[in-house]
Write a protein that holds these residues in place. Structure first.
Motif, PDB file in Angstrom:
ATOM      1  N   LEU A  51       4.019   6.227  11.023  1.00 58.14           N
ATOM      2  CA  LEU A  51       3.648   5.136  10.118  1.00 58.14           C
ATOM      3  C   LEU A  51       2.147   5.183   9.837  1.00 58.14           C
ATOM      4  O   LEU A  51       1.325   5.108  10.757  1.00 58.14           O
ATOM      5  CB  LEU A  51       4.026   3.792  10.747  1.00 58.14           C
ATOM      6  N   PHE A  52       1.809   5.285   8.546  1.00 62.99           N
ATOM      7  CA  PHE A  52       0.427   5.305   8.086  1.00 62.99           C
ATOM      8  C   PHE A  52       0.108   3.951   7.460  1.00 62.99           C
ATOM      9  O   PHE A  52       0.793   3.513   6.535  1.00 62.99           O
ATOM     10  CB  PHE A  52       0.227   6.408   7.041  1.00 62.99           C
ATOM     11  N   GLY A  53      -0.920   3.285   7.955  1.00 59.56           N
ATOM     12  CA  GLY A  53      -1.329   2.001   7.409  1.00 59.56           C
ATOM     13  C   GLY A  53      -2.630   2.111   6.626  1.00 59.56           C
ATOM     14  O   GLY A  53      -3.422   3.043   6.840  1.00 59.56           O
ATOM     15  N   PHE A  54      -2.829   1.164   5.733  1.00 56.27           N
ATOM     16  CA  PHE A  54      -4.102   1.017   5.021  1.00 56.27           C
ATOM     17  C   PHE A  54      -4.358  -0.472   4.902  1.00 56.27           C
ATOM     18  O   PHE A  54      -3.472  -1.224   4.490  1.00 56.27           O
ATOM     19  CB  PHE A  54      -4.041   1.658   3.627  1.00 56.27           C
ATOM     20  N   ILE A  55      -5.558  -0.899   5.264  1.00 57.06           N
ATOM     21  CA  ILE A  55      -5.962  -2.292   5.122  1.00 57.06           C
ATOM     22  C   ILE A  55      -7.307  -2.302   4.413  1.00 57.06           C
ATOM     23  O   ILE A  55      -8.264  -1.673   4.887  1.00 57.06           O
ATOM     24  CB  ILE A  55      -6.106  -2.986   6.492  1.00 57.06           C
ATOM     25  N   GLY A  56      -7.395  -2.991   3.280  1.00 59.15           N
ATOM     26  CA  GLY A  56      -8.697  -3.035   2.628  1.00 59.15           C
ATOM     27  C   GLY A  56      -8.633  -3.433   1.176  1.00 59.15           C
ATOM     28  O   GLY A  56      -7.565  -3.698   0.615  1.00 59.15           O
ATOM     29  N   ARG A  57      -9.806  -3.451   0.571  1.00 58.03           N
ATOM     30  CA  ARG A  57      -9.905  -3.788  -0.854  1.00 58.03           C
ATOM     31  C   ARG A  57      -9.423  -2.605  -1.688  1.00 58.03           C
ATOM     32  O   ARG A  57      -9.734  -1.455  -1.387  1.00 58.03           O
ATOM     33  CB  ARG A  57     -11.351  -4.139  -1.204  1.00 58.03           C
ATOM     34  N   LEU A  58      -8.673  -2.908  -2.713  1.00 59.28           N
ATOM     35  CA  LEU A  58      -8.142  -1.866  -3.592  1.00 59.28           C
ATOM     36  C   LEU A  58      -9.153  -1.608  -4.701  1.00 59.28           C
ATOM     37  O   LEU A  58      -8.990  -2.017  -5.855  1.00 59.28           O
ATOM     38  CB  LEU A  58      -6.780  -2.298  -4.146  1.00 59.28           C
ATOM     39  N   VAL A  59     -10.228  -0.915  -4.333  1.00 61.10           N
ATOM     40  CA  VAL A  59     -11.346  -0.639  -5.238  1.00 61.10           C
ATOM     41  C   VAL A  59     -11.775   0.815  -5.077  1.00 61.10           C
ATOM     42  O   VAL A  59     -11.405   1.486  -4.109  1.00 61.10           O
ATOM     43  CB  VAL A  59     -12.541  -1.592  -4.950  1.00 61.10           C
ATOM     44  N   GLY A  60     -12.589   1.267  -6.029  1.00 63.54           N
ATOM     45  CA  GLY A  60     -13.030   2.659  -6.034  1.00 63.54           C
ATOM     46  C   GLY A  60     -13.806   3.066  -4.805  1.00 63.54           C
ATOM     47  O   GLY A  60     -13.688   4.200  -4.340  1.00 63.54           O
ATOM     48  N   GLU A  61     -14.631   2.148  -4.260  1.00 61.22           N
ATOM     49  CA  GLU A  61     -15.415   2.485  -3.070  1.00 61.22           C
ATOM     50  C   GLU A  61     -14.529   2.894  -1.897  1.00 61.22           C
ATOM     51  O   GLU A  61     -14.927   3.695  -1.057  1.00 61.22           O
ATOM     52  CB  GLU A  61     -16.291   1.299  -2.646  1.00 61.22           C
ATOM     53  N   LYS A  62     -13.326   2.329  -1.847  1.00 60.15           N
ATOM     54  CA  LYS A  62     -12.382   2.635  -0.772  1.00 60.15           C
ATOM     55  C   LYS A  62     -11.432   3.783  -1.147  1.00 60.15           C
ATOM     56  O   LYS A  62     -10.500   4.089  -0.411  1.00 60.15           O
ATOM     57  CB  LYS A  62     -11.551   1.403  -0.423  1.00 60.15           C
ATOM     58  N   SER A  63     -11.666   4.391  -2.325  1.00 58.41           N
ATOM     59  CA  SER A  63     -10.790   5.442  -2.868  1.00 58.41           C
ATOM     60  C   SER A  63      -9.365   4.944  -3.107  1.00 58.41           C
ATOM     61  O   SER A  63      -8.412   5.732  -3.111  1.00 58.41           O
ATOM     62  CB  SER A  63     -10.756   6.683  -1.942  1.00 58.41           C
ATOM     63  N   ALA A  64      -9.227   3.634  -3.332  1.00 59.42           N
ATOM     64  CA  ALA A  64      -7.893   3.070  -3.553  1.00 59.42           C
ATOM     65  C   ALA A  64      -7.249   3.589  -4.834  1.00 59.42           C
ATOM     66  O   ALA A  64      -6.024   3.634  -4.941  1.00 59.42           O
ATOM     67  CB  ALA A  64      -7.967   1.541  -3.590  1.00 59.42           C
ATOM     68  N   ASP A  65      -8.071   4.009  -5.797  1.00 57.37           N
ATOM     69  CA  ASP A  65      -7.531   4.562  -7.042  1.00 57.37           C
ATOM     70  C   ASP A  65      -6.798   5.878  -6.807  1.00 57.37           C
ATOM     71  O   ASP A  65      -5.948   6.275  -7.609  1.00 57.37           O
ATOM     72  CB  ASP A  65      -8.656   4.763  -8.067  1.00 57.37           C
ATOM     73  N   LEU A  85       0.671  -0.551   2.929  1.00 57.37           N
ATOM     74  CA  LEU A  85      -0.656  -0.971   2.473  1.00 57.37           C
ATOM     75  C   LEU A  85      -0.763  -2.484   2.473  1.00 57.37           C
ATOM     76  O   LEU A  85       0.167  -3.180   2.055  1.00 57.37           O
ATOM     77  CB  LEU A  85      -0.924  -0.465   1.052  1.00 57.37           C
ATOM     78  N   LEU A  86      -1.916  -2.972   2.909  1.00 55.06           N
ATOM     79  CA  LEU A  86      -2.248  -4.393   2.847  1.00 55.06           C
ATOM     80  C   LEU A  86      -3.603  -4.519   2.175  1.00 55.06           C
ATOM     81  O   LEU A  86      -4.598  -3.997   2.672  1.00 55.06           O
ATOM     82  CB  LEU A  86      -2.312  -4.986   4.266  1.00 55.06           C
ATOM     83  N   GLY A  87      -3.638  -5.194   1.027  1.00 54.44           N
ATOM     84  CA  GLY A  87      -4.921  -5.355   0.356  1.00 54.44           C
ATOM     85  C   GLY A  87      -4.770  -5.905  -1.043  1.00 54.44           C
ATOM     86  O   GLY A  87      -3.665  -6.111  -1.546  1.00 54.44           O
ATOM     87  N   SER A  88      -5.903  -6.124  -1.688  1.00 52.07           N
ATOM     88  CA  SER A  88      -5.919  -6.588  -3.078  1.00 52.07           C
ATOM     89  C   SER A  88      -7.198  -6.074  -3.720  1.00 52.07           C
ATOM     90  O   SER A  88      -8.145  -5.687  -3.033  1.00 52.07           O
ATOM     91  CB  SER A  88      -5.862  -8.120  -3.141  1.00 52.07           C
TER      92      SER A  88
END
Length: 202
Positions: A51-65, A85-88
């Protein structure tokens, strides 16, 4: 720079009231398994898969794109993995992830927004935490994940480079150089191989 620190009394899997089961170093395997089962049950994922998790802001700085394409490619290439994934953040990224949730049902799910209790469950229940950030002056998520026995997968930038040593260098994480879909997927492939080497992984 001077690294951030974490409150290791609040972020403590042995006493954290937000977990499905508390644990410490002597029962980390069974403790994490219980939390993983709970998270997977809620979000329709297979607890037998890494299981791979991600928690954070869904923005370019986090490479969410990069995440929608990376998730799609990683699941299609490897099959038996779960990603949560958990974030916005940016609306277009949120929409892509919602669509992916239907496309990759059973392997992927997302919670758009922030939920403190859920974030603790993700740290405790995940096997790996994805942090492919373009920019990260220090980063706290990798420190939380290590505290909960979850292996961080990070891009070597800023504080992530300073706090996470790759397993290839006798460390305790997985590191990659570029903020790219290819690098994220390559690290996921390395993580799966690592996960399957049970005694080493433990």
């Amino acid at each position: 720079g001077i690294l951030n620190g974490i409150d290791d009394l609040f972020w403590d899997p042995e006493s954290d009231s937000m977990l499905a089961k508390n644990y410490k170093s002597t029962n980390v395997v069974s403790g994490k398994r219980k939390n993983k089962n709970e998270l997977c049950k809620i979000y329709g994922l297979n607890p037998e898969y890494p299981l791979f998790g991600f928690i954070g802001r869904l923005v370019g700085e986090k490479s969410a794109d990069l995440l929608p394409e990376a998730i799609r490619h990683a699941i299609r290439e490897n099959g038996e993995i779960s990603i949560f994934l958990l974030g916005s953040g940016h609306e277009n990224i949120e929409d892509e992830l919602r669509s992916l949730k239907e496309e990759l049902k059973g392997n992927f799910n997302v919670h758009i927004g922030y939920d403190e209790k859920l974030s603790h469950l993700v740290y405790a229940g995940s096997d790996f935490l994805l942090m492919p950030s373009r920019v990260e002056p220090c980063g706290l998520n990798q420190m939380y994940s290590l505290r909960y026995g979850t292996i961080p997968i990070v891009r070597k930038t800023g504080g992530l480079k300073d706090t996470v040593v790759d397993i290839g260098d006798e460390g305790f994480g997985l590191c990659h150089d570029q903020a790219s879909v290819w690098d994220i997927c390559y690290s996921i492939k390395r993580a799966i191989k690592f996960y399957n080497e049970k005694s080493y992984f433990r």
